[in-house]
Scaffold this motif. Structure first.
Motif, PDB file in Angstrom:
ATOM      1  N   UNK A  53     106.566  62.293  73.070  1.00 43.24           N
ATOM      2  CA  UNK A  53     105.979  62.856  73.897  1.00 43.24           C
ATOM      3  C   UNK A  53     106.052  62.676  75.027  1.00 43.24           C
ATOM      4  N   UNK A  54     105.985  63.194  75.727  1.00 41.28           N
ATOM      5  CA  UNK A  54     104.726  62.999  77.565  1.00 41.28           C
ATOM      6  C   UNK A  54     104.954  64.344  77.790  1.00 41.28           C
ATOM      7  N   UNK A  55     104.164  63.582  79.701  1.00 42.53           N
ATOM      8  CA  UNK A  55     103.473  64.562  80.400  1.00 42.53           C
ATOM      9  C   UNK A  55     104.645  65.911  80.639  1.00 42.53           C
ATOM     10  N   UNK A  56     103.394  66.724  81.191  1.00 45.90           N
ATOM     11  CA  UNK A  56     105.344  67.814  82.661  1.00 45.90           C
ATOM     12  C   UNK A  56     105.523  67.138  83.814  1.00 45.90           C
ATOM     13  N   UNK A  88     103.153  67.081  75.650  1.00 42.47           N
ATOM     14  CA  UNK A  88     101.362  67.112  74.904  1.00 42.47           C
ATOM     15  C   UNK A  88     100.587  67.847  75.792  1.00 42.47           C
ATOM     16  N   UNK A  89     100.907  68.314  76.909  1.00 44.06           N
ATOM     17  CA  UNK A  89     100.323  69.585  77.930  1.00 44.06           C
ATOM     18  C   UNK A  89     100.458  70.810  77.504  1.00 44.06           C
ATOM     19  N   UNK A  90     101.105  71.346  76.547  1.00 47.58           N
ATOM     20  CA  UNK A  90     101.234  72.008  75.865  1.00 47.58           C
ATOM     21  C   UNK A  90     100.656  72.715  74.962  1.00 47.58           C
ATOM     22  N   UNK A  91      99.964  73.408  74.329  1.00 48.00           N
ATOM     23  CA  UNK A  91      99.382  73.984  73.540  1.00 48.00           C
ATOM     24  C   UNK A  91     100.104  74.067  72.312  1.00 48.00           C
ATOM     25  N   UNK A  92     101.165  74.312  72.087  1.00 51.09           N
ATOM     26  CA  UNK A  92     102.512  74.603  70.564  1.00 51.09           C
ATOM     27  C   UNK A  92     101.990  72.535  70.193  1.00 51.09           C
ATOM     28  N   UNK A  93     101.616  71.416  70.999  1.00 49.57           N
ATOM     29  CA  UNK A  93     101.873  70.377  70.722  1.00 49.57           C
ATOM     30  C   UNK A  93     100.751  69.459  70.079  1.00 49.57           C
ATOM     31  N   UNK A  94     100.099  70.534  69.867  1.00 55.22           N
ATOM     32  CA  UNK A  94      98.602  70.237  69.262  1.00 55.22           C
ATOM     33  C   UNK A  94      98.637  69.577  67.693  1.00 55.22           C
ATOM     34  N   UNK A 101      98.002  60.839  66.523  1.00 51.62           N
ATOM     35  CA  UNK A 101      97.319  60.435  66.933  1.00 51.62           C
ATOM     36  C   UNK A 101      98.196  59.570  68.215  1.00 51.62           C
ATOM     37  N   UNK A 102      98.616  61.187  68.889  1.00 54.28           N
ATOM     38  CA  UNK A 102      99.334  60.893  69.885  1.00 54.28           C
ATOM     39  C   UNK A 102      98.854  61.678  71.175  1.00 54.28           C
ATOM     40  N   UNK A 103      98.259  60.287  72.328  1.00 54.93           N
ATOM     41  CA  UNK A 103      97.405  61.118  73.685  1.00 54.93           C
ATOM     42  C   UNK A 103      98.580  61.214  74.706  1.00 54.93           C
ATOM     43  N   UNK A 113     105.605  59.611  55.895  1.00 57.47           N
ATOM     44  CA  UNK A 113     104.507  58.262  56.062  1.00 57.47           C
ATOM     45  C   UNK A 113     104.876  57.515  56.857  1.00 57.47           C
ATOM     46  N   UNK A 114     105.783  57.609  56.536  1.00 54.68           N
ATOM     47  CA  UNK A 114     106.867  55.573  58.016  1.00 54.68           C
ATOM     48  C   UNK A 114     106.639  56.309  59.359  1.00 54.68           C
ATOM     49  N   UNK A 115     106.134  55.533  59.917  1.00 57.95           N
ATOM     50  CA  UNK A 115     106.150  55.868  61.501  1.00 57.95           C
ATOM     51  C   UNK A 115     106.322  54.534  62.034  1.00 57.95           C
ATOM     52  N   UNK A 116     107.586  54.326  62.710  1.00 53.67           N
ATOM     53  CA  UNK A 116     107.439  53.306  63.646  1.00 53.67           C
ATOM     54  C   UNK A 116     107.701  54.125  65.634  1.00 53.67           C
ATOM     55  N   UNK A 117     106.551  53.209  65.720  1.00 54.24           N
ATOM     56  CA  UNK A 117     106.521  53.205  67.471  1.00 54.24           C
ATOM     57  C   UNK A 117     107.549  52.553  68.347  1.00 54.24           C
ATOM     58  N   UNK A 118     108.692  53.399  69.298  1.00 51.68           N
ATOM     59  CA  UNK A 118     109.166  52.198  70.348  1.00 51.68           C
ATOM     60  C   UNK A 118     108.614  52.492  71.776  1.00 51.68           C
ATOM     61  N   UNK A 119     107.611  53.049  71.892  1.00 50.45           N
ATOM     62  CA  UNK A 119     107.445  53.456  72.705  1.00 50.45           C
ATOM     63  C   UNK A 119     107.259  52.185  73.618  1.00 50.45           C
ATOM     64  N   UNK A 120     106.353  51.423  73.982  1.00 53.60           N
ATOM     65  CA  UNK A 120     106.573  50.126  74.626  1.00 53.60           C
ATOM     66  C   UNK A 120     108.460  49.519  74.546  1.00 53.60           C
ATOM     67  N   UNK A 121     108.853  49.042  73.763  1.00 56.13           N
ATOM     68  CA  UNK A 121     110.302  48.769  73.749  1.00 56.13           C
ATOM     69  C   UNK A 121     110.929  49.378  74.803  1.00 56.13           C
ATOM     70  N   UNK A 122     111.118  51.307  74.343  1.00 56.80           N
ATOM     71  CA  UNK A 122     111.609  52.112  75.520  1.00 56.80           C
ATOM     72  C   UNK A 122     111.457  52.007  76.444  1.00 56.80           C
ATOM     73  N   UNK A 123     109.830  51.522  77.523  1.00 61.63           N
ATOM     74  CA  UNK A 123     109.712  51.672  78.204  1.00 61.63           C
ATOM     75  C   UNK A 123     110.197  50.622  79.152  1.00 61.63           C
ATOM     76  N   UNK A 124     110.450  49.328  78.133  1.00 63.12           N
ATOM     77  CA  UNK A 124     110.542  48.248  78.829  1.00 63.12           C
ATOM     78  C   UNK A 124     111.933  47.940  79.093  1.00 63.12           C
ATOM     79  N   UNK A 125     113.040  49.083  78.717  1.00 61.24           N
ATOM     80  CA  UNK A 125     114.632  48.974  78.525  1.00 61.24           C
ATOM     81  C   UNK A 125     115.273  49.858  78.942  1.00 61.24           C
ATOM     82  N   UNK A 126     114.386  51.220  79.085  1.00 60.81           N
ATOM     83  CA  UNK A 126     115.642  52.742  79.320  1.00 60.81           C
ATOM     84  C   UNK A 126     115.663  52.783  80.381  1.00 60.81           C
TER      85      UNK A 126
END
Length: 144
Positions: A53-56, A88-94, A101-103, A113-126
């Motif tokens: 998920x990302x912004x424009x 996340x700014x597009x209507x079809x992403x709603x 529960x992403x903003x 039903x299992x969701x692994x959030x790798x966001x912080x790890x991804x931004x620290x290492x990409x």
């Protein structure tokens, strides 16, 4: 008392900013792996999906997270694990935003039903250690 309160408020704001502002949102894997290895890995996974998920408007780090995630999946699993980049700014992403529960920016590995959030790890290492991120993504997909 006022000084203590303002200091605590400042520290809370600083903590919130450091956790969410790893990028300017508002502004193991090996490329030489054979197709056999990718096929074996694909046989061990089913129904796993990866969402970014990302912004424009995105900074270099935001773009790197997407690029490295896609590379990790392709190199390790071929086409067996779908990757979806969601603005996340597009209507079809709603629907997806509500479901997970992403903003804002998020890198999620999902199976049922299992969701692994790798966001912080991804931004620290990409950008600084893409191989570490690729390995983490591959491990997470395999663990699900």
């Amino acid at each position: 008392m006022k000084r203590v309160l303002s200091t605590l408020t400042f520290l809370m704001m600083l903590t919130a900013v450091s956790l969410t502002a790893q990028c300017c949102s508002s502004a193991g894997a090996n490329k030489n792996k054979s197709n056999d290895t990718a096929s074996e890995a694909a046989a061990n996974i089913s129904d796993v999906k990866v969402y970014y998920f990302h912004f424009t408007r995105r900074c270099v780090t935001c773009q790197s997270v997407e690029k490295v995630a896609q590379e990790a999946l392709t190199e390790t699993f071929g086409d067996a694990v779908p990757f979806q980049s969601v603005n996340v700014e597009k209507e079809e992403a709603k629907t997806l935003l509500e479901k997970f529960k992403v903003s804002g920016q998020a890198l999620l590995v999902v199976k049922g039903d299992k969701v692994e959030n790798l966001t912080n790890f991804a931004f620290m290492n990409a950008r600084t250690n893409p191989d570490k991120l690729k390995n983490k993504i591959a491990e997470t997909v395999k663990s699900l």
